[in-house]
Enzyme design. Structure first.
Site, short mmCIF file in Angstrom:
data_model
loop_
_atom_site.label_atom_id
_atom_site.label_comp_id
_atom_site.label_asym_id
_atom_site.label_seq_id
_atom_site.Cartn_x
_atom_site.Cartn_y
_atom_site.Cartn_z
N GLU A 1 -31.38 29.41 18.68
CA GLU A 1 -30.75 28.99 17.43
C GLU A 1 -31.18 29.89 16.28
O GLU A 1 -30.38 30.23 15.41
CB GLU A 1 -31.10 27.53 17.12
CG GLU A 1 -30.42 26.54 18.05
CD GLU A 1 -30.91 25.13 17.87
OE1 GLU A 1 -32.06 24.94 17.41
OE2 GLU A 1 -30.15 24.20 18.18
N SER B 1 -26.49 16.69 19.07
CA SER B 1 -25.39 15.72 19.02
C SER B 1 -24.54 15.84 17.76
O SER B 1 -23.37 15.48 17.77
CB SER B 1 -25.96 14.31 19.12
OG SER B 1 -26.79 14.05 17.98
N ASP C 1 -25.24 24.34 12.87
CA ASP C 1 -26.35 23.86 13.68
C ASP C 1 -26.86 22.53 13.12
O ASP C 1 -26.46 22.10 12.04
CB ASP C 1 -27.48 24.91 13.68
CG ASP C 1 -28.40 24.77 14.90
OD1 ASP C 1 -29.22 25.67 15.14
OD2 ASP C 1 -28.29 23.75 15.61
N GLY C 2 -27.74 21.90 13.89
CA GLY C 2 -28.34 20.65 13.44
C GLY C 2 -29.79 20.88 13.02
O GLY C 2 -30.26 22.02 13.01
N ALA C 3 -30.49 19.84 12.69
CA ALA C 3 -31.91 19.94 12.35
C ALA C 3 -32.55 18.57 12.53
O ALA C 3 -31.87 17.54 12.63
CB ALA C 3 -32.08 20.42 10.91
N ARG D 1 -35.86 19.69 18.43
CA ARG D 1 -35.86 18.48 19.27
C ARG D 1 -35.19 18.76 20.61
O ARG D 1 -35.59 18.28 21.64
CB ARG D 1 -35.13 17.33 18.56
CG ARG D 1 -35.06 16.03 19.37
CD ARG D 1 -33.91 15.15 18.96
NE ARG D 1 -32.63 15.86 18.97
CZ ARG D 1 -31.92 16.16 20.05
NH1 ARG D 1 -32.37 15.83 21.25
NH2 ARG D 1 -30.77 16.81 19.96
O1 DER Z 1 -32.95 21.28 18.71
C1 DER Z 1 -32.40 21.48 17.63
O2 DER Z 1 -32.87 22.19 16.72
C2 DER Z 1 -31.12 20.74 17.36
O3 DER Z 1 -30.42 21.38 16.33
C3 DER Z 1 -31.46 19.33 17.06
O4 DER Z 1 -32.66 19.28 16.37
C4 DER Z 1 -30.45 18.53 16.29
O5 DER Z 1 -30.11 17.50 17.12
P1 DER Z 1 -29.22 16.26 16.69
O6 DER Z 1 -28.04 16.82 15.93
O7 DER Z 1 -28.83 15.67 18.01
O8 DER Z 1 -30.09 15.37 15.85
#
Ligand code: DER
Length: 226
Positions: free
Chosen positions: A106, A30, A84-86, A99
């Site tokens: 990724e 997100s 990217d996210g984490a 998650r």
């Molecule tokens: O799955 C992942 O690694 C995604 O990057 C996730 O962890 C980040 O999701 P979010 O930005 O919705 O918290």
């Protein structure tokens, strides 16, 4: 909500790092959503010239909705930036991801990039990495994997679908197993131990990119960069 404003501030900041001619990894989740939203605006308002390489069906479907031109790693094996996210980020910029069960692709895209830009809100920062480590596993190897994780002191739990009966199937057709080790003293060691287990595609510990990582932490007033 404040969290959404924080994610938007982080994502929009990351989108401003993209310059004409860049090839950009597009992460899953997100927070990256906001980076894509801003990239879409820049493409239509400034004529930004970029190519995106997505890390999941979610990322590619969203990028298409936003009119972001897409390609694949075979065409762009070197990327300028991956956004990217984490899920958890420690002070050494080591992370837990997965998650969204997208960590395997990724990781490929992060590895291809000169700069790994991770966008998150403050809730993702932690002193010490802890909690479930997502691992993508070949269905064939599940029972052996669960045994090896238990022998290592972890508690494995296969990720089950919500709108699908049975286990979640990743974009590459495998299972996702969340492995809880509590607080992780040596993330690098745990990462290699898990990644070396037979049948493992990849685990969500990302400790190998810290020297080319920029972490953008959004809050309701703006961002902090690490
Ligand atoms: O799955 C992942 O690694 C995604 O990057 C996730 O962890 C980040 O999701 P979010 O930005 O919705 O918290």
């Amino acid at each position: 909500s404040d969290i959404d404003i924080s994610k938007k501030n982080a994502g929009y900041f990351a989108a401003e790092l993209i310059q004409d001619g860049m090839a950009v990894g597009l992460g899953t989740g997100s927070t990256v959503f906001y980076a894509m939203e801003r990239l879409s605006e820049r493409i239509s308002s400034e004529g930004l010239d970029m190519i995106g390489v997505p890390t999941s069906f979610q990322a590619s479907m969203r990028a298409r909705e936003y009119g972001i031109p897409l390609s694949v790693i075979d065409e762009y094996p070197s990327l300028d930036i991956a956004i990217d996210g984490a899920d958890k980020i420690d002070s050494s910029l080591r992370m837990i991801k997965g998650r969204g069960a997208a960590q395997t692709l990724e990781r490929c895209v992060a590895d291809a990039a000169d700069l790994f830009v991770v966008v998150a809100d403050e809730s993702k920062m932690c002193e010490k990495l802890h909690g479930p480590v997502p691992v993508e596993v070949l269905p064939f190897a599940l029972g052996l994997f669960e045994r090896r994780i238990r022998e290592l002191g972890g508690i494995p739990s296969i990720r089950l679908g919500v709108k699908k009966d049975g286990p979640v199937i990743t974009d590459s057709g495998n299972f996702e197993v969340d492995c809880d080790f509590g607080f992780i003293d040596e993330p690098e060691l745990l990462q290699s131990a898990i990644n070396n287990m037979p049948g493992v595609l990849s685990c969500g510990l990302f400790t190998e990119f810290t020297d080319r990582t920029k972490v953008v932490i959004g809050n309701e007033n703006g961002v902090n960069i690490f």
